[in-house]
Design a protein around this motif. Sequence first.
Motif, short mmCIF file in Angstrom:
data_model
loop_
_atom_site.label_atom_id
_atom_site.label_comp_id
_atom_site.label_asym_id
_atom_site.label_seq_id
_atom_site.Cartn_x
_atom_site.Cartn_y
_atom_site.Cartn_z
N PHE A 70 31.04 -3.03 43.12
CA PHE A 70 32.06 -3.41 42.15
C PHE A 70 33.37 -2.74 42.54
N THR A 71 34.47 -3.34 42.09
CA THR A 71 35.79 -2.87 42.51
C THR A 71 36.61 -2.41 41.30
N LEU A 72 37.33 -1.33 41.49
CA LEU A 72 38.18 -0.78 40.44
C LEU A 72 39.37 -1.69 40.19
N ASP A 73 39.63 -1.96 38.91
CA ASP A 73 40.84 -2.68 38.50
C ASP A 73 41.95 -1.64 38.35
N SER A 74 42.93 -1.68 39.20
CA SER A 74 43.96 -0.65 39.21
C SER A 74 44.76 -0.62 37.92
N ALA A 75 44.86 -1.76 37.25
CA ALA A 75 45.65 -1.82 36.01
C ALA A 75 44.94 -1.12 34.86
N THR A 76 43.63 -1.34 34.74
CA THR A 76 42.88 -0.76 33.61
C THR A 76 42.13 0.51 33.99
N GLN A 77 42.05 0.79 35.30
CA GLN A 77 41.28 1.93 35.81
C GLN A 77 39.82 1.86 35.36
N THR A 78 39.32 0.64 35.26
CA THR A 78 37.90 0.40 35.00
C THR A 78 37.37 -0.54 36.08
N LEU A 79 36.06 -0.60 36.21
CA LEU A 79 35.46 -1.52 37.16
C LEU A 79 35.47 -2.93 36.59
N ASP A 80 35.75 -3.87 37.46
CA ASP A 80 35.79 -5.28 37.08
C ASP A 80 34.40 -5.88 37.21
N PRO A 81 33.75 -6.27 36.09
CA PRO A 81 32.41 -6.87 36.18
C PRO A 81 32.40 -8.15 37.03
N GLY A 82 33.52 -8.83 37.09
CA GLY A 82 33.59 -10.06 37.86
C GLY A 82 33.77 -9.85 39.35
N SER A 83 33.92 -8.60 39.76
CA SER A 83 34.13 -8.33 41.19
C SER A 83 32.83 -8.09 41.93
N GLU A 84 31.70 -8.30 41.27
CA GLU A 84 30.40 -7.96 41.88
C GLU A 84 30.16 -8.69 43.19
N GLN A 85 29.76 -7.90 44.18
CA GLN A 85 29.24 -8.45 45.42
C GLN A 85 27.83 -7.90 45.60
N ILE A 86 26.83 -8.78 45.51
CA ILE A 86 25.43 -8.36 45.64
C ILE A 86 25.13 -8.14 47.12
N LEU A 87 24.76 -6.91 47.47
CA LEU A 87 24.46 -6.58 48.86
C LEU A 87 22.99 -6.76 49.21
N LEU A 88 22.13 -6.46 48.25
CA LEU A 88 20.70 -6.44 48.56
C LEU A 88 19.92 -6.81 47.30
N THR A 89 18.94 -7.69 47.43
CA THR A 89 18.01 -7.99 46.34
C THR A 89 16.59 -7.82 46.87
N VAL A 90 15.74 -7.24 46.02
CA VAL A 90 14.34 -7.04 46.37
C VAL A 90 13.49 -7.51 45.20
N SER A 91 12.63 -8.49 45.42
CA SER A 91 11.77 -9.01 44.35
C SER A 91 10.79 -7.93 43.89
N GLN A 92 10.60 -7.87 42.56
CA GLN A 92 9.69 -6.90 41.96
C GLN A 92 8.52 -7.63 41.32
N PRO A 93 7.30 -7.40 41.79
CA PRO A 93 6.15 -8.12 41.24
C PRO A 93 5.74 -7.67 39.84
N TYR A 94 6.09 -6.43 39.48
CA TYR A 94 5.75 -5.90 38.17
C TYR A 94 6.99 -5.24 37.58
N SER A 95 6.90 -4.86 36.31
CA SER A 95 8.09 -4.36 35.62
C SER A 95 8.29 -2.86 35.77
N ASN A 96 7.36 -2.15 36.38
CA ASN A 96 7.50 -0.69 36.51
C ASN A 96 7.63 -0.29 37.98
N HIS A 97 7.88 1.01 38.19
CA HIS A 97 8.05 1.58 39.54
C HIS A 97 9.21 0.93 40.28
N ASN A 98 10.35 0.90 39.63
CA ASN A 98 11.52 0.28 40.25
C ASN A 98 12.36 1.26 41.06
#
Length: 821
Positions: free
Chosen positions: A260-288
């Motif tokens: 995510f990238t910092l919005d220089s105007a608000t000094q907060t991270l922009d949720p819309g700036s997301e760049q997904i680098l890596l995804t890993v499928s999880q077969p169960y809901s625990n041990h993440n």
Amino acid sequence: MSTMPVHNERFALVVLISVLGWIGGCGGGGGGDSAPATGLQVDAGTARTLSLPDTLTPNPSVLVDGMPPSNQVSYAWSQLGGPATVGFSDPSAASPEIGFPANGSYRLMLEVSDQGLSESDLLRVTVNTRAAGPSGLTALPINQDQCVAPADAGTATGIQLSTPYPSLPSLGPLVGLFQVPGDNSLWYALRQTGQVIRFDNDPGVSNTQTFIDISDRVDYGGEKGLLGMAFHPDYADNGFVYLSYTASPAGGLESRISRFTLDSATQTLDPGSEQILLTVSQPYSNHNGGHIAFGPDGLLYIGLGDGGSGGDPLGHGQNTATLLGSLLRIDVGDGLGGYTIPADNPFVSGGGAAEIYAYGLRNPWRWSFDRQVGDLWLGDVGQNAYEEVDIISRGGNYGWNLMEGNQCYPASANCDSTGLTLPVAEYDHSQGISITGGYVYRGSALNQLAGRYLFSDYGSGVIWGLVDDGSGGYRAEELLDSDLNIVSFAEDQSGELYVLHLGGSIHKLTAVTSGSGAVPTLLSAWGCFQPGDVERFSDNVIPYNINALLWSDFADKERFMALPDGGTISIDAEGRFVFPPGSVLGKHFRLDGELIETRLLMRHANSGWRGYSYEWNDTLTDAVLLDSAKDKAFANQTWHYPSSAECLLCHTGIAGVALGPELGQLNRDFPYPAQSANQLITYEAIGLLADPLSDTQKSTVFYAIDDTAYAAERRARSYLHSNCAMCHQPGGTGGGDLDMRMSASLAATGLCNQAPLTGDLGLNNPVLLKPGDPDNSILVLRMETMGETRMPPLGSGEVDTQAVAVIREWISGLLSCDAED
């Protein structure tokens, strides 16, 4: 007495429909008779709870083909069950006033007939007695120092937990705390629900700001959620921040690493700036896993668990073709693109996934780099027996699921540790249940900790430091025994360490500056008991009893609470008693009438809650404090004396620690010396409570497992609250998304028709609770069996056959997950 108005609006609607029908029939041209009614729907109402002497006026819903009934409708109320006969003001009225002569569970039937159709529905009513009457005591007991917890728990390490930001609001569910490299002015708190909260590093801070909120894409619950955060080494220039979280796009669970990238105007991270680098499928809901961090080499390290369930059923730990069960290392470079594989990763040329740096991990939960020498220290959560600390090296295989700690897994296996890197430290489940990795201390305020690796346990709250044993290994020294669910550590720019409580509080490791005291070795040294007769409680304490008992392997129990003079009890939003520092809760345990153990739970002013177990001598003249867990044969069973750490595995911070003392449990009579009286009314009368009780609080009741005046559902749910909810509730240590609290609806418990995280116990398509079918409900089977699948897993070696029978009865009567009885 409560009454309800006559439904004039429904009557008016019926009249209007009749008039319109008459007008329509006067116009000539094809009137004729209307079509006969085909459907009658009757809803007597949802289950109700009331307190005597209140009465009930039901408000049923009746529809004929989706419309109000005709003026020929008839009603008939009757009683199907209950401990006594109810009184109807008019059983033929739609909404009669109903009086109940006694406490208990009642089943009332409403039968409705209209236009040749008949239908019925059941209304369930639970009737309690609102706390009332005289006080059983005339005044608070005097307790200057007779039965008061010492300020400290007796540790000699000179370390304590302080509150560095006393005015900061709760940040729960808090799972991480970070600073921008080189900047000590701000903290960034990671909330598992999907937010990063920023606040000033100032002792007087009381305000926070949201740095980013991605709860719209985070799958939160149990071990899932927003789990990791890392600032790019060049954050000051590029404003890049990396987050690790679980998501469920199209219903399939996955772990994501995103930039995510910092919005220089608000000094907060922009949720819309997301760049997904890596995804890993999880077969169960625990041990993440989920922790991420940049190493001294500028590369991004990522910890992933084995994919979940229990025992690694898919074999990910030893499978280098999958990213699960591994520590990954990738190169994000300047952050502008995706990532590349470091040239010296162990499988860069083949033999495994190129991202893997080390493998054979079960669930790496918090790890860190020694800021002075660069070593990577990691806490790996164990299965059922051992937790471990590892020093991670490139290409290392850390043994899971061939080994758990230094032991073969399963214990009966004949494993070969050749080629495996064994842990540098381990501990068994008498000391905790889920390790939380920490840091090597490199600060300046606590010289006695210099160079030691600190870690903790999420369940017991114990904090240890590893000490060089002089033989190339390490031994663990207990530093603190806290009452916190320590979910993570944090390190500031100067190397000082903090611990995070999942409930939302931040605590700093500091030197002890005041306080003293020691816990007596002999029970007779306490003023909580009569001089010369330690079996009897002293006049400085308040004896009490509860409604829904905690199962303790057939033992009978006697309880007391003691508050220091001037102390009062507040009641939290869930009805739990909150005791002041210095308080002592005590409990005698008897088997076949003979004293075998006394446990004391104390709230130390400087070190929080801690439990102590005293073993009675053979002559029953005194009891001796135990310094560790112990098993002892007694008649036809084995009695387990818990360690202090084991006490806090059940007396969890998320459940309020004390257990037992809460409104629903204490709303009952107690045989005080002068007279039998309601405990809550007594506490209010003598000034034990900080605030007066409301009518709602006086009406809150839990139900004893053997009180057959109440339905099996009420008794079963009370039992699960008392015996299971201390771990199985949101934020609890039990894992999964279960909520066994009495306040949760059946659907909200996460039990009904839900698959277990681990173990099928031989069932096909197993579920925790199957309505109408206790034989195929994992909940019941785990209560009936012993060994690794046993519930509860701690403190019990005998099956509570009475409770199992009631829970079986409850489940047998369930028709669906929406049913109340």
